[in-house]
Design an enzyme around this catalytic site. Structure first.
Site, short mmCIF file in Angstrom:
data_model
loop_
_atom_site.label_atom_id
_atom_site.label_comp_id
_atom_site.label_asym_id
_atom_site.label_seq_id
_atom_site.Cartn_x
_atom_site.Cartn_y
_atom_site.Cartn_z
N MET A 1 -14.07 -74.52 12.21
CA MET A 1 -13.45 -75.83 12.06
C MET A 1 -11.93 -75.80 12.00
O MET A 1 -11.32 -76.69 11.45
CB MET A 1 -14.02 -76.53 10.82
CG MET A 1 -15.53 -76.70 10.86
SD MET A 1 -16.14 -77.47 12.37
CE MET A 1 -15.88 -79.17 12.00
N GLU B 1 -28.66 -77.33 20.15
CA GLU B 1 -27.57 -76.36 20.08
C GLU B 1 -28.14 -74.95 19.95
O GLU B 1 -27.67 -74.00 20.59
CB GLU B 1 -26.66 -76.66 18.89
CG GLU B 1 -25.89 -77.96 19.01
CD GLU B 1 -25.03 -78.21 17.78
OE1 GLU B 1 -24.56 -77.25 17.14
OE2 GLU B 1 -24.82 -79.40 17.47
N LEU C 1 -7.94 -78.98 23.33
CA LEU C 1 -9.11 -79.07 22.46
C LEU C 1 -10.33 -79.63 23.20
O LEU C 1 -10.23 -80.67 23.87
CB LEU C 1 -8.80 -79.96 21.26
CG LEU C 1 -9.89 -80.05 20.18
CD1 LEU C 1 -10.02 -78.72 19.44
CD2 LEU C 1 -9.58 -81.18 19.20
N THR D 1 -10.07 -73.34 26.14
CA THR D 1 -8.73 -73.32 26.75
C THR D 1 -7.78 -74.00 25.76
O THR D 1 -8.23 -74.58 24.78
CB THR D 1 -8.76 -74.12 28.09
OG1 THR D 1 -9.24 -75.44 27.80
CG2 THR D 1 -9.67 -73.45 29.09
N HIS E 1 -19.81 -77.70 21.18
CA HIS E 1 -19.31 -78.99 20.69
C HIS E 1 -20.45 -79.99 20.73
O HIS E 1 -21.15 -80.09 21.76
CB HIS E 1 -18.15 -79.47 21.58
CG HIS E 1 -17.58 -80.78 21.15
ND1 HIS E 1 -16.76 -80.90 20.05
CD2 HIS E 1 -17.71 -82.02 21.68
CE1 HIS E 1 -16.42 -82.19 19.91
NE2 HIS E 1 -16.99 -82.88 20.88
N ARG F 1 0.12 -71.97 11.34
CA ARG F 1 -1.02 -71.57 12.17
C ARG F 1 -0.81 -70.19 12.78
O ARG F 1 -1.72 -69.36 12.80
CB ARG F 1 -1.25 -72.59 13.30
CG ARG F 1 -1.81 -73.92 12.84
CD ARG F 1 -2.15 -74.81 14.04
NE ARG F 1 -2.47 -76.16 13.58
CZ ARG F 1 -3.66 -76.50 13.09
NH1 ARG F 1 -4.62 -75.60 13.01
NH2 ARG F 1 -3.87 -77.72 12.68
#
Ligand code: GRF
Length: 198
Positions: free
Chosen positions: A92, A176, A146, A143, A111, A67
């Site tokens: 994602m 959204e 998750l 932050t 979200h 990562r």
């Protein structure tokens, strides 16, 4: 007035990204500077290019789970375009605390649930399984934890008896596209008062 510059991160069709691009006009305090994806096949990339917005791709797959190495490449176009604000919109990949900490109080995410309910995936099916009468979406500051940062806006929709995860997701997605632009406009003007829709 100099506009705030906004980088938008996507992984797929980018319908939220399109709503954000379309909102940043006129007296809006921000303008898009980049649409960035981890997926070269993301449909949103062509939409961004058609709108005249710079695009970039950093494919996560060659990094095979490293990562930090992926994020070290992902962050480059964001800094190169001078983004003041980063909007995750259907992005994602889970981001490490190290990446998130570079954008403290200037990275947003949408979200598809009424956080703090249903963090993570499959939110619509989980709301149906729970028999919730209402559901919706949340825009929050990102932050390290998750789906956990300060809430900047929420939009609520009714859950109908005949709903499936797909019909509920479609109803939420419409909201959204109203919520994220409303939150970004307020956030870019320095106002963190949460947006509540309807
Ligand atoms: C949306 O459901 C959004 O809530 C989630 O990703 C989904 C697809 O978004 N973050 P988009 O059409 O790619 O903007």
């Amino acid at each position: 007035m100099s506009h705030k510059k906004v980088a938008i991160l996507i992984s797929g069709g980018g319908s939220n990204m399109v709503s954000l691009l379309e909102s940043m006009t006129g007296d809006h305090p921000a303008r898009p500077c980049l649409v960035l994806s981890n997926n070269a096949d993301a449909g949103g990339l062509a939409k961004a290019a058609a709108a005249g917005v710079a695009t970039a791709v950093v494919d996560h797959r060659p990094f095979k789970g490293d990562r930090e190495a992926f994020e070290a490449e992902l962050v480059k176009p964001i800094f190169e375009t001078g983004a003041d604000i980063v909007c995750l919109a259907g992005f994602m990949r889970v981001l490490t605390a190290g990446f998130v900490s570079q954008f403290e109080e200037r990275m947003l995410n949408i979200h598809p649930s009424l956080l703090p309910k249903y963090k993570g995936l499959n939110t619509h099916a989980r709301a149906l399984e729970a028999g919730d009468a209402e559901h919706g979406c949340t825009v929050h500051e990102v932050t390290p934890l998750l789906d956990d940062g300060p809430i900047l806006g929420q939009a609520r929709v009714p859950v109908l008896a005949a709903d499936t995860p797909d019909t509920l997701a479609a109803r939420v997605l419409v909201q959204e596209h109203a919520l994220y632009p409303a939150v970004l406009r307020r956030f870019a003007s320095g106002d963190k008062t949460p947006v509540q829709l309807p």
